[in-house]
Design a protein around this motif. Structure first.
Motif, PDB file in Angstrom:
ATOM      1  N   THR A   8       0.915  -1.324   0.020  1.00 41.86           N
ATOM      2  CA  THR A   8      -0.031  -0.096  -0.021  1.00 41.86           C
ATOM      3  C   THR A   8       0.824   1.112   0.147  1.00 41.86           C
ATOM      4  OG1 THR A   8      -0.129   0.340   2.420  1.00 41.86           O
ATOM      5  CG2 THR A   8      -1.869  -1.237   1.278  1.00 41.86           C
ATOM      6  N   PHE A   9       2.313   0.988  -0.046  1.00 41.68           N
ATOM      7  CA  PHE A   9       3.088   2.281   0.169  1.00 41.68           C
ATOM      8  C   PHE A   9       2.957   3.354  -1.114  1.00 41.68           C
ATOM      9  CE2 PHE A   9       7.219   4.315  -0.490  1.00 41.68           C
ATOM     10  CZ  PHE A   9       7.471   4.996   0.858  1.00 41.68           C
ATOM     11  N   ASP A  10       2.901   4.366  -0.788  1.00 37.78           N
ATOM     12  CA  ASP A  10       2.982   5.406  -1.932  1.00 37.78           C
ATOM     13  C   ASP A  10       4.183   5.934  -2.216  1.00 37.78           C
ATOM     14  OD1 ASP A  10       2.627   7.560  -3.547  1.00 37.78           O
ATOM     15  OD2 ASP A  10       1.109   8.725  -2.404  1.00 37.78           O
ATOM     16  N   VAL A  11       4.796   5.353  -3.417  1.00 37.31           N
ATOM     17  CA  VAL A  11       6.030   5.620  -3.754  1.00 37.31           C
ATOM     18  C   VAL A  11       6.520   7.023  -4.000  1.00 37.31           C
ATOM     19  CG1 VAL A  11       6.541   3.301  -4.687  1.00 37.31           C
ATOM     20  CG2 VAL A  11       5.939   5.208  -6.210  1.00 37.31           C
ATOM     21  N   TYR A  12       5.643   7.965  -4.188  1.00 38.02           N
ATOM     22  CA  TYR A  12       5.825   9.284  -4.219  1.00 38.02           C
ATOM     23  C   TYR A  12       5.980   9.813  -2.873  1.00 38.02           C
ATOM     24  CZ  TYR A  12       4.638   9.438  -9.090  1.00 38.02           C
ATOM     25  OH  TYR A  12       4.650   9.324 -10.388  1.00 38.02           O
ATOM     26  N   SER A  13       5.487   9.305  -1.841  1.00 36.11           N
ATOM     27  CA  SER A  13       5.671   9.971  -0.529  1.00 36.11           C
ATOM     28  C   SER A  13       7.023  10.214   0.090  1.00 36.11           C
ATOM     29  CB  SER A  13       5.001   9.085   0.495  1.00 36.11           C
ATOM     30  OG  SER A  13       5.530   7.685   0.577  1.00 36.11           O
ATOM     31  N   ASP A  14       8.088   9.385  -0.453  1.00 43.35           N
ATOM     32  CA  ASP A  14       9.624   9.868  -0.018  1.00 43.35           C
ATOM     33  C   ASP A  14      10.404  10.187  -1.264  1.00 43.35           C
ATOM     34  OD1 ASP A  14       9.803   7.361  -1.264  1.00 43.35           O
ATOM     35  OD2 ASP A  14      11.040   6.580   0.335  1.00 43.35           O
ATOM     36  N   ALA A  15       9.692  10.495  -2.323  1.00 43.75           N
ATOM     37  CA  ALA A  15      10.314  11.088  -3.605  1.00 43.75           C
ATOM     38  C   ALA A  15      10.761  12.659  -3.379  1.00 43.75           C
ATOM     39  CB  ALA A  15       9.742  10.762  -4.733  1.00 43.75           C
ATOM     40  N   ARG A  16      10.039  13.153  -2.477  1.00 41.48           N
ATOM     41  CA  ARG A  16      10.234  14.630  -2.606  1.00 41.48           C
ATOM     42  C   ARG A  16      10.098  15.354  -3.394  1.00 41.48           C
ATOM     43  NH1 ARG A  16      16.036  15.112   0.913  1.00 41.48           N
ATOM     44  NH2 ARG A  16      15.343  13.477   2.893  1.00 41.48           N
ATOM     45  N   GLY A  17       9.081  15.152  -4.116  1.00 38.44           N
ATOM     46  CA  GLY A  17       8.327  15.622  -5.249  1.00 38.44           C
ATOM     47  C   GLY A  17       8.844  15.489  -6.525  1.00 38.44           C
ATOM     48  N   ARG A  18       9.773  14.523  -6.849  1.00 35.44           N
ATOM     49  CA  ARG A  18      10.408  14.102  -7.809  1.00 35.44           C
ATOM     50  C   ARG A  18       9.906  12.638  -8.266  1.00 35.44           C
ATOM     51  NH1 ARG A  18      16.606  15.127  -5.846  1.00 35.44           N
ATOM     52  NH2 ARG A  18      15.682  14.198  -4.139  1.00 35.44           N
TER      53      ARG A  18
END
Length: 233
Positions: A8-18
């Protein structure tokens, strides 16, 4: 034993907007965990994320491979050619679609190193007007590659033939990357997100109904692949 994949992890959540393909450390770690496993011949496909400049690296008697992440799920929300269709779909539905396509089941790895300065598989998928980043069409090209038949991605897949040899055949590739829900039981055909009329037919949905069908089939595939990831744990 759990291997620590949160589907369920959102891979955008730790990409810092990238772009999470390059900048989500969790997605990178998940790829390393998921695909560090035995190849069909028993060779362990160990992946390292410790070599500077490389996303993931493997070296064994089977060869040396540098891999990068690529998204399988695309909403086409910001594709100009789709604007007239997208505006007819409620934002909440688009947000839900994007959210599901931001989970680990919507990502895969491909070889990252350019050969003779030519495009990688990741780039070719997006640039080819007959594919437009559709993974079902990409998988059909890979199926045809294993049959030595032509497709819009023939040239780029041939450049990386040593990678596909690792999996022996199409079924081996499908099983390794947990793609079983996108092929028929006999492995001879693809469950396309939209009716397949040949590669000369435009790949993008042509109207709202087609877009909704594409969305529903993509969501079903990503959800099923996330379940397979969980079972692999």
């Amino acid at each position: 034993m759990s291997i620590g994949i949160d589907t369920t992890f959102d891979v955008y959540s730790d990409a810092r907007g990238r772009d999470p393909d390059s900048h989500s450390p969790t997605l990178r770690r998940y790829h390393k965990i998921l695909w560090s496993k035995p190849l069909p011949d028993g060779t362990c496909f160990d992946l390292s994320n410790e070599r500077p400049g490389d996303y993931l690296h493997h070296k064994s008697q089977r060869g040396e491979f540098i891999l990068s992440s690529d998204s399988l799920g695309h909403t086409y929300r910001y594709v100009k050619a789709m604007a007239g269709i997208i505006t007819q779909v409620p934002d909440r539905d688009l947000d839900k679609f994007f959210s599901i396509c931001s989970t680990p089941g919507a990502y895969i790895v491909f070889p990252a190193r350019k050969i003779e300065g030519k495009t990688t598989i990741n780039a070719a998928r997006g640039l080819n007007s007959k594919i437009r980043d559709r993974f079902d069409l990409t998988l059909e090209c890979i199926r045809l590659h294993y049959l030595n038949e032509e497709s819009p991605l023939s040239l780029v897949l041939l450049r990386y033939a040593d990678f596909f040899v690792l999996f022996n055949d199409f079924q081996g590739y499908v099983d390794f990357f947990l793609l079983q829900d996108l092929i028929s039981e006999d492995g001879a055909s693809i469950h396309f997100f939209l009716p397949f009329k040949g590669f000369d037919h435009p790949p993008l949905p042509s109207d709202v109904d087609a877009y909704l069908a594409y969305r529903d089939n993509m969501i079903a595939f990503v959800t099923a692949r996330n379940r397979r990831i969980t079972k692999q744990e």
